[in-house]
Design an enzyme around this catalytic site. Sequence first.
Site, PDB file in Angstrom:
ATOM      1  CD  GLU A  26      -2.774  -1.394   0.256  1.00 47.02           C
ATOM      2  OE1 GLU A  26      -2.855  -0.453  -0.670  1.00 47.02           O
ATOM      3  OE2 GLU A  26      -3.522  -2.378   0.326  1.00 47.02           O
TER       4      GLU A  26
ATOM      5  CG  HIS B  58      -7.339  -4.739   7.879  1.00 43.44           C
ATOM      6  ND1 HIS B  58      -6.711  -6.274   7.264  1.00 43.44           N
ATOM      7  CD2 HIS B  58      -7.208  -4.042   6.931  1.00 43.44           C
ATOM      8  CE1 HIS B  58      -5.955  -5.660   6.304  1.00 43.44           C
ATOM      9  NE2 HIS B  58      -6.276  -4.528   6.003  1.00 43.44           N
TER      10      HIS B  58
ATOM     11  CG  HIS C   6      -4.235   0.238   5.864  1.00 42.93           C
ATOM     12  ND1 HIS C   6      -5.912   0.341   5.770  1.00 42.93           N
ATOM     13  CD2 HIS C   6      -4.144  -0.970   5.316  1.00 42.93           C
ATOM     14  CE1 HIS C   6      -6.001  -0.714   5.013  1.00 42.93           C
ATOM     15  NE2 HIS C   6      -5.253  -1.572   5.014  1.00 42.93           N
TER      16      HIS C   6
ATOM     17  CD  GLU D 283     -13.790   9.109  22.866  1.00 41.76           C
ATOM     18  OE1 GLU D 283     -14.004   7.878  22.786  1.00 41.76           O
ATOM     19  OE2 GLU D 283     -12.910   9.882  23.242  1.00 41.76           O
TER      20      GLU D 283
ATOM     21  CG  HIS E 142      -9.321  -2.996   2.746  1.00 38.07           C
ATOM     22  ND1 HIS E 142      -8.642  -3.595   1.496  1.00 38.07           N
ATOM     23  CD2 HIS E 142      -8.312  -2.906   3.729  1.00 38.07           C
ATOM     24  CE1 HIS E 142      -7.192  -3.735   2.002  1.00 38.07           C
ATOM     25  NE2 HIS E 142      -7.149  -3.543   3.304  1.00 38.07           N
TER      26      HIS E 142
HETATM   27  P1  13P Z   1       0.892  -5.354   3.150  1.00 34.51           P
HETATM   28  O1  13P Z   1       1.452  -6.618   3.774  1.00 34.51           O
HETATM   29  O2  13P Z   1       1.565  -5.418   1.937  1.00 34.51           O
HETATM   30  O3  13P Z   1       1.418  -4.099   3.866  1.00 34.51           O
HETATM   31  O4  13P Z   1      -0.598  -5.600   2.871  1.00 34.51           O
HETATM   32  C1  13P Z   1      -1.614  -5.545   4.210  1.00 34.51           C
HETATM   33  C2  13P Z   1      -2.856  -4.809   3.913  1.00 34.51           C
HETATM   34  O5  13P Z   1      -3.465  -4.466   4.787  1.00 34.51           O
HETATM   35  C3  13P Z   1      -3.223  -4.534   2.510  1.00 34.51           C
HETATM   36  O6  13P Z   1      -4.144  -3.771   2.468  1.00 34.51           O
HETATM   37 ZN    ZN Z   2      -5.367  -3.482   4.424  1.00 32.24          ZN
END
Ligand code: 13P
Ligand code: ZN
Length: 270
Positions: free
Chosen positions: A116, A141, A139, A169, A210
């Site tokens: 990413e 999840h 980033h 908050e 995602h």
């Molecule tokens: P990477 O292992 O390449 O960082 O990918 C993980 C991920 O969250 C893809 O969106």
């Molecule tokens: Zn991801």
Amino acid sequence: MKSILEAPFIVDMTRALDNMYSHGWDERNGGNVSVMLDPAEVAEYLDTSLVLRRIPMTFAEPALDGKIFIVTGTGKYFKNAKYDPAANLGIVRLAEGGAVAELLWGFTDGGKFTSEFPAHIMSHAVALAKSPDHRVVMHCHPTNIIAMTFVHSLDSREFTVDIWRTCTECLVVFPDGINVLPWMLCGTNEIGVATAEAMKTARMVVWAQHGIYGTGKDLDETFGLIETAEKGAEIYMKTFGHPILQTITDDNLREIEAGFGVKAREGWLD
Ligand code: 13P
Ligand code: ZN
């Protein structure tokens, strides 16, 4: 030369990754983090004239040419970073008009930066243009944010306002709101461009089905942004489908604005 494993930028990064993993936001190799570093600080730990490898990128970001980043490796597990930072992380400097990453340290098993990287670097460029203090792109999840993208409209305003209503908050922490992108293929320049564009008006961007991106001036602040959004999404998901007997009303949101001296994104409150 000081020991790099004791450098604050390595210690802070491995702690943040460990914390993110503990929160359940980063299963397997899920998630990626990059931090823009101070070249003078890096030079206390590394000979920055020594380039270990040159790693071509699929895009160029001329505005960040010469900038140095610590970044998670593609396919690497956050839970392992504290045990072997040098294999799981890398320090790279953008060169040749921001089209090549020069590896200065790390990725010792032949690895490279996250898949990413386009979304990270393009978001860094936008966030830095907005604020000179900007340093971090994160980033991950988080379960409830992702769950919400299945049952809620993906309109950024509607998505944000419903999270603002879940706990006091949320509006205080992210009055600029959350921008939401529809599902797109990850790891591409296209999702990078769309994410960076969305970063122009908010510090957080959700990728439907995602995860989420956050930006900030340090790891704590960026983690806190995502943590607060995820808390709101968790409350939303726990109450979703139940009869709602009371909520934070529009008048209450206005009271929060006045009480905390924050201003909700223009036009997002009725
Ligand atoms: P990477 O292992 O390449 O960082 O990918 C993980 C991920 O969250 C893809 O969106
Ligand atoms: Zn991801």
